[in-house]
Design a protein around this motif. Structure first.
Motif, PDB file in Angstrom:
ATOM      1  N   ILE A  54       0.833  -1.205   0.000  1.00  0.00           N
ATOM      2  CA  ILE A  54       0.000   0.000   0.000  1.00  0.00           C
ATOM      3  C   ILE A  54       0.866   1.254   0.000  1.00  0.00           C
ATOM      4  O   ILE A  54       0.615   2.205  -0.756  1.00  0.00           O
ATOM      5  N   LEU A  55       1.898   1.244   0.818  1.00  0.00           N
ATOM      6  CA  LEU A  55       2.774   2.420   0.887  1.00  0.00           C
ATOM      7  C   LEU A  55       3.548   2.608  -0.409  1.00  0.00           C
ATOM      8  O   LEU A  55       3.819   3.751  -0.809  1.00  0.00           O
ATOM      9  N   GLU A  56       3.911   1.536  -1.084  1.00  0.00           N
ATOM     10  CA  GLU A  56       4.568   1.660  -2.389  1.00  0.00           C
ATOM     11  C   GLU A  56       3.635   2.327  -3.396  1.00  0.00           C
ATOM     12  O   GLU A  56       4.061   3.164  -4.196  1.00  0.00           O
ATOM     13  N   LEU A  57       2.356   1.952  -3.369  1.00  0.00           N
ATOM     14  CA  LEU A  57       1.387   2.571  -4.271  1.00  0.00           C
ATOM     15  C   LEU A  57       1.218   4.057  -3.960  1.00  0.00           C
ATOM     16  O   LEU A  57       0.926   4.857  -4.858  1.00  0.00           O
ATOM     17  N   CYS A  58       1.406   4.427  -2.701  1.00  0.00           N
ATOM     18  CA  CYS A  58       1.282   5.829  -2.291  1.00  0.00           C
ATOM     19  C   CYS A  58       2.562   6.627  -2.551  1.00  0.00           C
ATOM     20  O   CYS A  58       2.603   7.830  -2.284  1.00  0.00           O
ATOM     21  N   GLY A  59       3.612   5.950  -3.025  1.00  0.00           N
ATOM     22  CA  GLY A  59       4.889   6.614  -3.209  1.00  0.00           C
ATOM     23  C   GLY A  59       5.667   6.739  -1.925  1.00  0.00           C
ATOM     24  O   GLY A  59       6.610   7.533  -1.837  1.00  0.00           O
ATOM     25  N   GLY A  60       5.282   5.966  -0.923  1.00  0.00           N
ATOM     26  CA  GLY A  60       5.955   6.023   0.371  1.00  0.00           C
ATOM     27  C   GLY A  60       6.810   4.794   0.635  1.00  0.00           C
ATOM     28  O   GLY A  60       7.095   4.002  -0.263  1.00  0.00           O
ATOM     29  N   SER A  61       7.198   4.630   1.889  1.00  0.00           N
ATOM     30  CA  SER A  61       8.057   3.506   2.267  1.00  0.00           C
ATOM     31  C   SER A  61       7.862   3.200   3.745  1.00  0.00           C
ATOM     32  O   SER A  61       7.275   3.994   4.497  1.00  0.00           O
ATOM     33  N   ILE A  62       8.362   2.040   4.159  1.00  0.00           N
ATOM     34  CA  ILE A  62       8.312   1.641   5.553  1.00  0.00           C
ATOM     35  C   ILE A  62       9.588   0.894   5.896  1.00  0.00           C
ATOM     36  O   ILE A  62      10.123   0.151   5.063  1.00  0.00           O
ATOM     37  N   ARG A  63      10.078   1.106   7.105  1.00  0.00           N
ATOM     38  CA  ARG A  63      11.243   0.368   7.589  1.00  0.00           C
ATOM     39  C   ARG A  63      11.073   0.134   9.087  1.00  0.00           C
ATOM     40  O   ARG A  63      10.208   0.757   9.733  1.00  0.00           O
ATOM     41  N   VAL A  64      11.875  -0.749   9.631  1.00  0.00           N
ATOM     42  CA  VAL A  64      11.767  -1.074  11.041  1.00  0.00           C
ATOM     43  C   VAL A  64      13.130  -0.958  11.701  1.00  0.00           C
ATOM     44  O   VAL A  64      14.156  -1.314  11.109  1.00  0.00           O
TER      45      VAL A  64
END
Length: 342
Positions: free
Chosen positions: A316-326
């Motif tokens: 979902i975040l890739e589709l929004c142009g975003g990213s996630i990390r931990v």
């Protein structure tokens, strides 16, 4: 000039243009031949004029047809070949639209978009069937085993209740898994974010926290929030899934009486959200694979999920142009950091 207008003009003027050019060339050839061979003393040679005109018309018509087929009609030839390939099951075929403008270009681009969507649907079907059959094997085996156990007449009421509870738990797990597989497959085969609109991102996170109130109050968790007022343009339903998944994971892995902190702010032209828990944390190997499909790093919570939630969040975040990390370490909890474009 628009391609459709060019085609109509080419067809409209092809016949008269051919006749006119043929007449001019016929007269020119006849004039040259008359200079070389005096036709005035041989009237029979004038009978060759109609034959000569016909030959010239055929030659010019062939030339015009060849030029027309290689220029104006070429997209239709390519389209027919591409349609034949798609009907044979090849959804990777595309028609080159770089040299076509106007109506032709729009038509080809829509055709290519249709071919891409058909390919995505085929990928969706294949991926879902393969994943579904693989991941559903374990709960199905468990349900079948306990169903056979229930056929025994020597079971105690406690053993029967335990078997029924296991069957119920595994069936609920299958239901949730099928829902998540469908959701992930749909997002993986989506290329454009659907229905983006502006809304208050901080208020959305507060609402998600409220939806999970029963679960974190039950564990007596202290939840601290520092949310900057931010208006964000995106798909609100999809982002609901992101926050609910991350917050529910934080609650699940937090100890009784633990603490969860949620922060939202603008930072260097990006929107940054952090969700931190004080649970057991994870080692580097687990953190590296935590967003992989069906990966479960903590076996003690394996019955509570199916390893798809974070994969869906990442997509979902890739589709929004975003990213996630931990950021995590054993014994120090985990911090999930989400970045979104402003």
């Amino acid at each position: 000039m628009d391609d459709s207008k060019r085609l109509r003009r080419a067809v409209t003027f092809l016949v008269p243009a051919t006749m006119l050019v043929a007449c001019v060339l016929t007269l020119a050839i006849y004039y040259l031949l008359n200079l070389l061979f005096d036709f005035s003393h041989n009237q029979g040679l004038t009978l060759w004029i109609p034959m000569l005109a016909l030959g010239v018309c055929l030659l010019i018509g062939m030339v015009f047809s060849a030029v027309l087929s290689k220029t104006v009609l070429r997209p239709f030839t390519d389209m027919i070949a591409a349609m034949s390939a798609i009907s044979a099951g090849d959804f990777s075929v595309r028609v080159d639209d770089r040299k076509n403008k106007g109506a032709y270009g729009d038509f080809i681009r829509r055709f290519n978009s249709m071919a891409e969507e058909l390919g995505n649907l085929e990928m969706f079907r294949t991926d879902f069937i393969n994943t579904f059959s693989h991941e559903f094997k374990t709960p199905m085996v468990s349900i079948r085993g306990y169903a056979k156990l229930l056929k025994r007449e020597d079971l105690t009421p406690a053993e029967r209740d335990s078997a029924l509870n296991t069957i119920l738990r595994e069936s609920e797990r299958m239901t949730q898994m099928s829902r998540n597989i469908l959701l992930l497959s749909r997002y993986e085969n989506t290329r454009i974010l659907p229905d983006p609109r502006p809304y208050a991102l901080d208020e959305q996170i507060r609402q998600c926290i409220g939806l999970l109130e029963e679960s974190w109050l039950k564990k007596e968790i202290v939840l601290a929030g520092d949310l900057e007022s931010i208006e964000y343009t995106g798909n609100e339903d999809m982002m609901d899934h992101v926050w609910l998944n991350l917050l529910s994971n934080a609650v699940k892995f937090s100890p009784q009486g633990g603490e969860i902190s949620v922060a939202l702010r603008r930072l260097s032209g990006r929107i940054v959200a952090e969700i931190r828990d004080h649970g057991p944390g994870m080692d580097a190997e687990t953190a590296r694979h935590i967003f992989d499909k069906f990966y479960k790093g903590d076996s003690s919570h394996s019955s509570e999920g199916n390893g798809l939630g974070l994969s869906i969040v990442k997509r979902i975040l890739e589709l929004c142009g975003g990213s996630i990390r931990v950021e995590s370490a054993p014994g120090y909890g985990s911090t999930f950091i989400v970045e979104l474009p402003e």
